[in-house]
Structures are given as structure tokens and as C-alpha cells.
Design a protein around this motif. Sequence first.
Motif, PDB file in Angstrom:
ATOM      1  N   SER A   3       0.824  -1.213   0.000  1.00 29.74           N
ATOM      2  CA  SER A   3       0.000   0.000   0.000  1.00 29.74           C
ATOM      3  C   SER A   3       0.850   1.252   0.000  1.00 29.74           C
ATOM      4  CB  SER A   3      -0.942  -0.013   1.211  1.00 29.74           C
ATOM      5  OG  SER A   3      -0.190  -0.015   2.396  1.00 29.74           O
ATOM      6  N   CYS A   7       0.804   4.092  -2.891  1.00 30.30           N
ATOM      7  CA  CYS A   7       0.583   5.513  -2.635  1.00 30.30           C
ATOM      8  C   CYS A   7       1.680   6.366  -3.264  1.00 30.30           C
ATOM      9  CB  CYS A   7       0.521   5.764  -1.123  1.00 30.30           C
ATOM     10  SG  CYS A   7      -0.965   5.108  -0.348  1.00 30.30           S
ATOM     11  N   VAL A  10       1.119   6.486  -7.081  1.00 31.11           N
ATOM     12  CA  VAL A  10       0.017   7.382  -7.427  1.00 31.11           C
ATOM     13  C   VAL A  10       0.420   8.834  -7.229  1.00 31.11           C
ATOM     14  CG1 VAL A  10      -2.331   8.043  -6.845  1.00 31.11           C
ATOM     15  CG2 VAL A  10      -1.706   5.638  -6.892  1.00 31.11           C
ATOM     16  N   ASP A 223      -7.968   8.911  -1.747  1.00 27.93           N
ATOM     17  CA  ASP A 223      -7.169   8.360  -2.842  1.00 27.93           C
ATOM     18  C   ASP A 223      -6.152   9.359  -3.385  1.00 27.93           C
ATOM     19  OD1 ASP A 223      -8.556   5.945  -2.709  1.00 27.93           O
ATOM     20  OD2 ASP A 223     -10.127   6.669  -4.058  1.00 27.93           O
ATOM     21  N   ASP A 224      -6.512  10.636  -3.417  1.00 32.05           N
ATOM     22  CA  ASP A 224      -5.632  11.651  -3.984  1.00 32.05           C
ATOM     23  C   ASP A 224      -4.515  11.969  -2.995  1.00 32.05           C
ATOM     24  OD1 ASP A 224      -4.435  13.985  -4.987  1.00 32.05           O
ATOM     25  OD2 ASP A 224      -6.298  14.615  -5.945  1.00 32.05           O
ATOM     26  N   THR A 359     -16.333  11.304   0.586  1.00 32.33           N
ATOM     27  CA  THR A 359     -15.148  10.731   1.245  1.00 32.33           C
ATOM     28  C   THR A 359     -14.397  11.793   2.043  1.00 32.33           C
ATOM     29  OG1 THR A 359     -13.875  11.093  -0.795  1.00 32.33           O
ATOM     30  CG2 THR A 359     -14.880   8.930  -0.484  1.00 32.33           C
TER      31      THR A 359
END
Length: 529
Positions: A3, A7, A10, A223-224, A359
Amino acid sequence: MRSVLLCRVVAVFLLAGLSVSKAEDQNETIPIQDVGPWVLITHPPKLERITEKIPYTINLTLTYSGSEELPEYVTSEALFVVKVFTTNDLTVVLNREEIVFTLEDVNEGNNKSIQVTGQVIGYVDLNFVLDILPNNGSVAADTIAILSDYVVTVVRESDTMDNIFTVIMIIMAVLNTINMGCALDMAIVKQNILRPVGPIVGFISQFTFMPLFAFGVALLMIDDPLMGFGLLVIGVCPGGIASNFWTLLLDGDVNLSITMTFVSSIAAMGMMPLWLWLLSGYFLPEGSSVQVPFLDMAVSLILLTFPLGIGLLIRRFKLSLAEFLTVKIIKPFSFFFIIFIFGLGFYSLSHIFILLDWTLVAAGLAVSLAGFVFGAFFAWITRLGRPQIIAVSLETAMQNANIAFVLLKTTLPTPYSDIAALPAIAQILMTTSILLVCLVIVMVYRCCKKCGKKEEKTNLQVENEEETAKALMLKDYTDGSNGNYRNGKQVETPPPNYYGGQIPPEFSWARQPSLIVPSSPTLDPRIIA
């Protein structure tokens, strides 16, 4: 571990071409050109920092650069349809999503154009796909991705409202902090420092639980990476003046609240860089530098201590004015300040509320509730009283948002800093909403309690008056001066207007502590109780 790596990947992808230093800000972000014989040339190569509500033109040129001849299905009647897709329909709107080229346009390099209009601050990628139609009305014979990640960034039309909001907020905060200085009990502040159970509980809650919890929520719910970084920043910030005002309105220990704010503002000089050094790498690309706003943190500390000093001087040399501000002004002004700032801030930031999804709201709510609950629980297990529990709970959940916004502005360029601030805005909205609900409940409880006391007091007065009247009626009063006697004895003269010796209303505050702290153990020596 996977994870964490995900991250980072991304973050690198979304922030590609984004720099956080002034030297890197000047680097060009070039759209990704897909390899192939069909090439789409754009002018300008990117739309950076376009202003809201103003249309901008992108000129497009479609060319064929292949060494081989055109496919057989490409005839003189063929149409070349370039379709545009956006990664975020809320940020920008296009005047059209399809641009049609003919074979003649391709051979001669003719330009076509589309218009892009920014709707709200943010960034978006435009992706272009080519459909080749053998003739008008036919099905596409081939579909080719010809250009990806054409970056468009949108900035605000004007910062005037933000500047006005900041100036008004600072002025009102300074005035109300002066009022609180008039009611500050330095004996209790000294006691909190010498026996620092409350400040230690607040420090651990503020700089251990909140950063770790905000970091966990950012990884799990957002997510961002930019927004995750923004939530981390608000989680590592110290407490602000707003927590002192809310502590006052909710009958908490204001002296402890102010002490904790002062301590956390000083401790943040070291704790903020430490936490950001440990955790910011999970959201920002390697090599990014986070600019901790030490100067603005010092200014916030001055905005807390200097007005408090003025209030203490007023209390020392003008006791009557200090009592007036404490008893009559401070709570109504604090309530007006919070409602006014909340309303003006809501209006000032309304243009980006469209970007708040569920979210972000859920993440902000989770961080707020966790701060309230953990602060109150930790204070409770250390045997602190109810006013102190309220103060620690509020100080834990409420951070100095100004420091967070300044840090994001100095670390990330516009509009990336504004996007990163969205979780902080959501957290502030959720915190304020929760506190407003609590304040309404407290006010209703106070009104009910006050009405009950009035009714009880009225019944007691009626009973006392009836007993007094009966006692007076049992006595046969007469004026001894006119020689009236009964049974050979002179009758006593009743006292006129018997009321029981009440204190005049203008001196009613003299029987109460001159402090806004519930159950304060000290009194000003010049007040005669």
C-alpha cells in the motif's frame, strides 16, 4: 508495504511535472504524446493557471507522420474525429467534445480549436482519442489514443474576498482575546504550569494521537495524495484561538485552554517539522521539500499573547471595565464572532464546495470526532474535572487552520495547494457543525435550568412572604408613640417594607468570582465578597 508503494506511485503520477520549489515551478509540463503515425499538435502545449469563468482557446493540428502510406480505408471522403475526455467534469467545461478533420485538413496542417472554461479551482487532464471514419455516417474503422494528460490548471478569479475575510477574522480575534485577558486568572495559569497534568494530557493528545490518526485516515479513505497530504498537515498543527472561544461558550476551563494553546504553539516549532519529515513522504514525491511556516507560527503566538497582555493590564488598572467586559460582553461577542466567521468563511469558500465529495466529508468527520472523544477520554482517565475535560477535548480536536493553509501555500503552487486544503476545510466544517449542535444543546439546557430555578425561587419567596405575613398577623402591632397598650404591655412597631435585606442589583457580581472559569478557586483581592 504494497500500500505504501502504491501511494508513492500514485503520488508521483499525479504530481508529475509539479515542483514544490520556486526553481522547479518554472519547468514545463509536456503532454504525453502517444507513439504512432497520427500526431496531434496543441498550442499552447498546456493551459497553466487559467482564470475562472474566462474561456481559453486550444488550437489543434492533426498530422500523419508515418513512413508508410495511409491505410486503404482512408479515402478523400474519410473523416477524422478527435474526441476530448476530461478527468474531472467539475473543474472545466468544453465548448465541444468532438473536433472533425478532413483529409485535406490533415495534409495541409489546418488548425481546429476548442474552448476551455474553468469552473472552479483545480487541475484536470484532457485526453484526446482519434476515430477514423471511412466516410460520413459510417462506423469508425480505427480508434487511436493520440494525446494523453494535457494539463489544465484553474486559479481563482480574485483573492479579494479571502483577504477581506482574513483581515476581519484577525481584528475580531484580537478584540475577543483582549476580553478573555480581562478574565484570565494568572494564579490558575501558574498552577497549571507548576502541576502540568492538563497541559501534558493536551500535548500528548495534540501531537501524538491527532497526527497518527489523521495519517491513518488519509491513507485509508483518501485516494488523492495531495488531499491526503492536506489532511496530514491539519492533523499536525497546534491548537488555535478558536478553541479558547469555544471552551468559554461551553463552560470549560478557559485558563487551561489558553495555557494549552500557548504550550502547543511553542511545541509545534519542533513537533510539526518532525511529523512532516516522518510522514509527508507517503504523499509527496521524493525530493519534495515541505516549508514549515515558522514566521506565521510566531505571528499566531503573538496574536495570542499580546492581546491577552492588554486584557491583563485592563484588569490590573481598570477593574470596573474588566468586570463589565467579563460579565456582559465576552460570551455574546464570542458567540457572534464564531457565527460571523463561520458564515463569512462559508461564503468565501463556497466556490470550491462543489469539490467536496462524501469521502472528504467522512474523513473530516472521523478526524473531528476522534479528536473530541480521545481528548475527553484521556482527560477523564487522568481524573480531571468536567471543565478541564471540555478544554482538553476542544484543544485536541481544533487545530490552527491558518498555519495549515499557509504551509500548503508555501509548499505547493496554486491551484494544487487549494486542492490539498480541501480535507482541512472539510474537517473544519465538521468540527464547527458538531460544536454548534453542542452549543444549542447547552443553551437549551441553560434556559430550562434557569426557568426551573426561577420557578423554585418564586415558590420559595411566596412561602417566605406567607410565613412572614402570618407571623406579623399573630403580633398585634401598634404605634408605641400614641400610647397604645394591650394587656398592659406596649406593642412593638413593625419595620416598614420588610424584604429580608437584599443586595442591590448593581453589586450582584461582588458575590461571584470575577472569572469566566467555572468553580474558580481565586478572587481578585480588590473585590469584596
